[in-house]
Scaffold this motif. Structure first.
Motif, PDB file in Angstrom:
ATOM      1  N   VAL A  47      -9.721  -0.102  51.173  1.00  0.00           N
ATOM      2  CA  VAL A  47      -8.448   0.504  50.753  1.00  0.00           C
ATOM      3  C   VAL A  47      -7.349  -0.561  50.727  1.00  0.00           C
ATOM      4  CG1 VAL A  47      -6.629   2.140  51.388  1.00  0.00           C
ATOM      5  CG2 VAL A  47      -9.030   2.819  51.582  1.00  0.00           C
ATOM      6  N   GLU A  48      -7.330  -1.397  51.767  1.00  0.00           N
ATOM      7  CA  GLU A  48      -6.307  -2.443  51.852  1.00  0.00           C
ATOM      8  C   GLU A  48      -6.406  -3.411  50.674  1.00  0.00           C
ATOM      9  OE1 GLU A  48      -6.493  -4.811  55.384  1.00  0.00           O
ATOM     10  OE2 GLU A  48      -4.573  -5.776  54.990  1.00  0.00           O
ATOM     11  N   GLN A  49      -7.637  -3.771  50.300  1.00  0.00           N
ATOM     12  CA  GLN A  49      -7.800  -4.673  49.158  1.00  0.00           C
ATOM     13  C   GLN A  49      -7.186  -4.086  47.893  1.00  0.00           C
ATOM     14  OE1 GLN A  49     -11.909  -5.743  48.548  1.00  0.00           O
ATOM     15  NE2 GLN A  49     -12.161  -6.462  50.643  1.00  0.00           N
ATOM     16  N   GLY A  50      -7.467  -2.805  47.658  1.00  0.00           N
ATOM     17  CA  GLY A  50      -6.905  -2.146  46.473  1.00  0.00           C
ATOM     18  C   GLY A  50      -5.391  -2.051  46.537  1.00  0.00           C
ATOM     19  N   ALA A  51      -4.867  -1.762  47.726  1.00  0.00           N
ATOM     20  CA  ALA A  51      -3.415  -1.649  47.887  1.00  0.00           C
ATOM     21  C   ALA A  51      -2.733  -2.984  47.612  1.00  0.00           C
ATOM     22  CB  ALA A  51      -3.092  -1.162  49.298  1.00  0.00           C
ATOM     23  N   MET A  52      -3.343  -4.067  48.074  1.00  0.00           N
ATOM     24  CA  MET A  52      -2.724  -5.372  47.875  1.00  0.00           C
ATOM     25  C   MET A  52      -2.840  -5.837  46.421  1.00  0.00           C
ATOM     26  SD  MET A  52      -1.196  -5.936  50.507  1.00  0.00           S
ATOM     27  CE  MET A  52      -1.100  -5.436  52.214  1.00  0.00           C
ATOM     28  N   GLU A  53      -3.924  -5.464  45.761  1.00  0.00           N
ATOM     29  CA  GLU A  53      -4.025  -5.760  44.325  1.00  0.00           C
ATOM     30  C   GLU A  53      -2.913  -5.047  43.561  1.00  0.00           C
ATOM     31  OE1 GLU A  53      -7.742  -5.117  42.407  1.00  0.00           O
ATOM     32  OE2 GLU A  53      -8.844  -6.420  43.786  1.00  0.00           O
ATOM     33  N   ALA A  54      -2.684  -3.786  43.919  1.00  0.00           N
ATOM     34  CA  ALA A  54      -1.621  -3.026  43.258  1.00  0.00           C
ATOM     35  C   ALA A  54      -0.256  -3.630  43.555  1.00  0.00           C
ATOM     36  CB  ALA A  54      -1.665  -1.569  43.714  1.00  0.00           C
ATOM     37  N   LYS A 272     -11.237   1.259  47.230  1.00  0.00           N
ATOM     38  CA  LYS A 272     -10.345   0.254  46.639  1.00  0.00           C
ATOM     39  C   LYS A 272      -9.424   0.925  45.605  1.00  0.00           C
ATOM     40  CE  LYS A 272     -10.756  -4.436  44.854  1.00  0.00           C
ATOM     41  NZ  LYS A 272     -11.707  -5.453  44.376  1.00  0.00           N
ATOM     42  N   LYS A 273     -10.009   1.785  44.787  1.00  0.00           N
ATOM     43  CA  LYS A 273      -9.188   2.523  43.816  1.00  0.00           C
ATOM     44  C   LYS A 273      -8.188   3.433  44.519  1.00  0.00           C
ATOM     45  CE  LYS A 273     -11.794   2.916  39.494  1.00  0.00           C
ATOM     46  NZ  LYS A 273     -12.401   3.884  38.558  1.00  0.00           N
ATOM     47  N   VAL A 300      -7.068   2.707  37.503  1.00  0.00           N
ATOM     48  CA  VAL A 300      -7.698   3.839  38.193  1.00  0.00           C
ATOM     49  C   VAL A 300      -8.338   4.810  37.202  1.00  0.00           C
ATOM     50  CG1 VAL A 300      -7.288   5.841  39.696  1.00  0.00           C
ATOM     51  CG2 VAL A 300      -6.109   3.676  40.137  1.00  0.00           C
ATOM     52  N   GLY A 301      -7.598   5.216  36.176  1.00  0.00           N
ATOM     53  CA  GLY A 301      -8.063   6.217  35.225  1.00  0.00           C
ATOM     54  C   GLY A 301      -7.199   7.459  35.273  1.00  0.00           C
ATOM     55  N   ASP A 327     -19.277  -3.398  45.259  1.00  0.00           N
ATOM     56  CA  ASP A 327     -18.997  -4.411  46.275  1.00  0.00           C
ATOM     57  C   ASP A 327     -17.782  -4.003  47.109  1.00  0.00           C
ATOM     58  OD1 ASP A 327     -18.969  -6.689  47.801  1.00  0.00           O
ATOM     59  OD2 ASP A 327     -18.001  -7.922  46.272  1.00  0.00           O
ATOM     60  N   PHE A 328     -18.018  -3.098  48.026  1.00  0.00           N
ATOM     61  CA  PHE A 328     -16.950  -2.745  48.970  1.00  0.00           C
ATOM     62  C   PHE A 328     -17.562  -2.069  50.200  1.00  0.00           C
ATOM     63  CE2 PHE A 328     -16.859   1.815  48.073  1.00  0.00           C
ATOM     64  CZ  PHE A 328     -17.271   1.889  46.751  1.00  0.00           C
TER      65      PHE A 328
END
Length: 328
Positions: A47-54, A272-273, A300-301, A327-328
């Motif tokens: 979740v953190e990876q997705g948040a930081m990408e955003a 991640k999404k 996300v979609g 991969d998560f």
């Protein structure tokens, strides 16, 4: 006149730079806190990876901070500290308890912080809207079905859940039990045990279940740390092929167990999404806009919106055939 100035194009280019810088300065003004139930487990790390990408894509500042154990008291301390010290625009929380967090969240709103929930909800008066990963009934019934398919719809099974106060886990439990009662009369639920989203505690719980019920046929892991802990336990106890493991887990911790046929299927969504979506909708809320049905979110979609609940998508089953695709 065009072509008469010594630096005609330099003037036009400078104007564009000023406009771009102004836009970036404006979009960088939002500060968003994302609070998970617990830090440092694979699910919330993704979740953190997705948040930081955003945060990078959308040019907002994101603070990702939560308690070290899945405990509402510690989570309240984290929330109070963030609200007191960080001048937040939006607080987005996965709540360990639907009621205990309410005073802190209401206090945050009085201080001008907009509050939403994701992953695990509070009571509705504590937030503006809730971001759910999937529809609760669909997920709960599906988990029950996957176990039934793996043990020929008969035998004894146990459920390992996370924190027994978490609203999302209890909602999924309700629908697991509904599906069991409605469709699987030859299956017996022997026990439901909470392991507080703690990998070590989940491993101990799995070992205890195998010792207490030597004729156990299956375990449903209702928390992301439960399936890998249960898989390791049955491997060590020499019960591979005797006890089926299904439930919620990220594919990476289950990769080896799936490929060695210790476990045949686990289910989840993309955490991640979920992190990306939470930051995207937080920024949108900071700008004064609420999500709407069939809204397209970049990265996300399309999302669904049912009253005050956003539904990200459908659950995904991971097997040995497709596990390497994730991969998560």
């Amino acid at each position: 006149m065009k072509g008469t100035s010594k630096e005609p194009y330099h003037v036009v280019y400078s104007s564009e730079i000023i406009t771009e810088q102004t836009e970036n300065q404006n979009s960088n003004t939002y500060k968003i806190a994302i609070v998970p139930k617990v830090m440092n487990i694979p699910y919330f790390n993704a979740v953190e990876q997705g948040a930081m990408e955003a945060a990078n894509d959308l040019q907002v500042e994101v603070i990702y901070q939560g308690p070290n154990i899945a405990n509402s008291k510690q989570q309240i301390e984290v929330v109070d500290q963030l609200v007191r010290n960080e001048n937040l625009d939006v607080l987005a929380i996965s709540a360990n308890d639907p009621e205990a967090l309410l005073p802190s969240l209401k206090k945050a709103e009085k201080m001008g912080v907009k509050v939403i929930t994701w992953d695990a909800d509070t009571l509705p008066e504590g937030r503006s809207f809730f971001i759910n990963m999937v529809q609760d009934e669909t997920l709960g019934r599906h988990l029950m079905d996957t176990l039934a398919w793996n043990i020929d719809e008969k035998g004894k099974f146990a459920i390992m859940t996370g924190a027994d106060t978490a609203a999302n886990l209890n909602e999924w439990l309700y629908w697991i039990k509904q599906q069991h009662q409605e469709f699987y009369p030859d299956m017996q639920l022997v026990e439901t045990v909470a392991a507080n989203d703690d990998p070590q505690q989940a491993y101990i719980v799995a070992k205890e279940l195998l010792a207490k019920y030597p004729d156990l046929d299956g375990i449903i892991g209702n928390s992301s740390v439960a399936p890998p802990a249960a898989a390791q336990a049955i491997k060590e106890e020499g019960k591979v092929g005797e006890v089926a493991i299904v439930g919620l887990s990220s594919p990476n911790p289950m990769n080896e167990y799936l490929k060695k046929d210790i476990v045949h299927v686990v289910t989840l969504w993309s955490p991640k999404k979920l992190g990306y979506l939470t930051v995207a909708l937080s920024k949108q809320l900071a700008e004064g806009d609420f999500p709407y049905n069939n809204q397209e979110i970049g990265g996300v979609g399309k999302i669904r919106v049912d009253n005050d609940t956003v539904i990200m998508g459908e659950p995904i089953d991971f097997t040995k055939e497709n596990v390497d695709q994730y991969d998560f």
